[in-house]
Design a protein around this motif. Sequence first.
Motif, short mmCIF file in Angstrom:
data_model
loop_
_atom_site.label_atom_id
_atom_site.label_comp_id
_atom_site.label_asym_id
_atom_site.label_seq_id
_atom_site.Cartn_x
_atom_site.Cartn_y
_atom_site.Cartn_z
N LEU A 55 0.83 -1.21 0.00
CA LEU A 55 0.00 0.00 0.00
C LEU A 55 0.86 1.26 0.00
N ILE A 56 1.89 1.28 0.82
CA ILE A 56 2.79 2.43 0.88
C ILE A 56 3.54 2.59 -0.44
N THR A 57 3.95 1.47 -1.02
CA THR A 57 4.65 1.52 -2.31
C THR A 57 3.76 2.10 -3.39
N LEU A 58 2.51 1.64 -3.45
CA LEU A 58 1.58 2.15 -4.45
C LEU A 58 1.34 3.64 -4.27
N LEU A 59 1.12 4.07 -3.03
CA LEU A 59 0.90 5.49 -2.76
C LEU A 59 2.11 6.32 -3.16
N PHE A 60 3.29 5.82 -2.85
CA PHE A 60 4.51 6.55 -3.20
C PHE A 60 4.66 6.67 -4.71
N CYS A 61 4.39 5.57 -5.43
CA CYS A 61 4.50 5.59 -6.89
C CYS A 61 3.52 6.59 -7.51
N ILE A 62 2.32 6.65 -6.96
CA ILE A 62 1.32 7.61 -7.46
C ILE A 62 1.79 9.05 -7.21
N LEU A 63 2.33 9.31 -6.02
CA LEU A 63 2.82 10.65 -5.70
C LEU A 63 3.96 11.06 -6.61
N ILE A 64 4.88 10.13 -6.86
CA ILE A 64 6.02 10.42 -7.74
C ILE A 64 5.54 10.69 -9.16
N SER A 65 4.51 9.97 -9.59
CA SER A 65 4.02 10.15 -10.97
C SER A 65 3.46 11.55 -11.19
N MET A 66 3.04 12.21 -10.10
CA MET A 66 2.51 13.57 -10.23
C MET A 66 3.56 14.56 -10.70
N HIS A 67 4.81 14.15 -10.65
CA HIS A 67 5.91 15.01 -11.09
C HIS A 67 6.06 15.01 -12.61
N TYR A 68 5.30 14.13 -13.29
CA TYR A 68 5.43 13.98 -14.74
C TYR A 68 4.16 14.45 -15.45
N LYS A 69 4.34 14.93 -16.68
CA LYS A 69 3.24 15.45 -17.48
C LYS A 69 2.57 14.32 -18.26
N GLY A 70 1.24 14.41 -18.39
CA GLY A 70 0.50 13.47 -19.23
C GLY A 70 0.23 12.14 -18.56
N TRP A 71 -0.94 11.58 -18.90
CA TRP A 71 -1.35 10.31 -18.28
C TRP A 71 -0.44 9.16 -18.70
N LYS A 72 0.05 9.21 -19.92
CA LYS A 72 0.93 8.13 -20.39
C LYS A 72 2.21 8.07 -19.56
N SER A 73 2.81 9.24 -19.36
CA SER A 73 4.04 9.28 -18.57
C SER A 73 3.78 8.87 -17.13
N LYS A 74 2.65 9.33 -16.58
CA LYS A 74 2.31 8.98 -15.20
C LYS A 74 2.13 7.47 -15.04
N LEU A 75 1.40 6.85 -15.97
CA LEU A 75 1.16 5.41 -15.88
C LEU A 75 2.45 4.63 -16.05
N LEU A 76 3.33 5.10 -16.94
CA LEU A 76 4.61 4.42 -17.13
C LEU A 76 5.46 4.47 -15.87
N VAL A 77 5.46 5.63 -15.22
CA VAL A 77 6.23 5.79 -13.99
C VAL A 77 5.66 4.89 -12.89
N ILE A 78 4.33 4.91 -12.74
CA ILE A 78 3.70 4.08 -11.70
C ILE A 78 3.98 2.60 -11.95
N THR A 79 3.78 2.17 -13.20
CA THR A 79 3.99 0.76 -13.52
C THR A 79 5.44 0.35 -13.34
N GLY A 80 6.35 1.17 -13.87
CA GLY A 80 7.77 0.85 -13.77
C GLY A 80 8.25 0.80 -12.33
#
Length: 261
Positions: A55-80
Amino acid sequence: MILRIRLLLYISVICLLILSSTFFLPYGFSAIHEGWSATFWLFISNTGGTIGVPLITLLFCILISMHYKGWKSKLLVITGALVVFSLVLGVFARLNEFFIKEQLKVERPNIIFLHETMGFDNEAFYSIESKDERRVFIEDFFNGQLSQVILFDDEPLHSKVIRHWLHETGYSFPSGHSVNAFLMAMLMAYIILFIYSDFRRRLFFALPLVWATLVALSRVILGVHSPIDISLGAALGCLMAMLIISTRLIDTQLTPKDAVT
């Protein structure tokens, strides 16, 4: 990169020094009786367990993805990020639980306590290979011989602590919670330092390591690990994280070209 590593080394040394205080301060078994303290430390411990860490890992990945533009970039960051964290944490967790601990065979402090004060057969307990069968074995001991009343320092144990002890039926060294918490926290801290350039937001890199320190302390406070279990476990987690960071994999994957300015 050198500055980021220096900051990580400084705060990790501070955290390890805090954990080393468990060798001479009375942390052990200090929050196992009825009251808010046991509930609080059980909650902290569970955040470093099989449910809390994902749960903490998922939340952290979502927060980090907010640093990137566009849904594609955000999803790639979260998934990676999820894949990397899952592989690193999952592989070592299984290696620690099913190989390292099984080779070293260090008994947990709570099992030693039950053996020395209440006649619990620790040899028979650890001779059982299945953790589920060990859980049944110790539960039968609690229910049958102790009439469901377990005392420590003449005070009854918190019912939630008893359930926690029933769940922790593996060996003790090194502490898996401590290894995984510090491995995870060091990587998170480095990512925060890598992504953010402003001083105010970079200060948040300390939060994951504060959390990891509390998780490690909770294991001694609840009586399921010794000071050496958590201290060397935390040091091992830090070392593994630094080895991963030194490969520059994080630097190359978290490219700033799509970052929010």
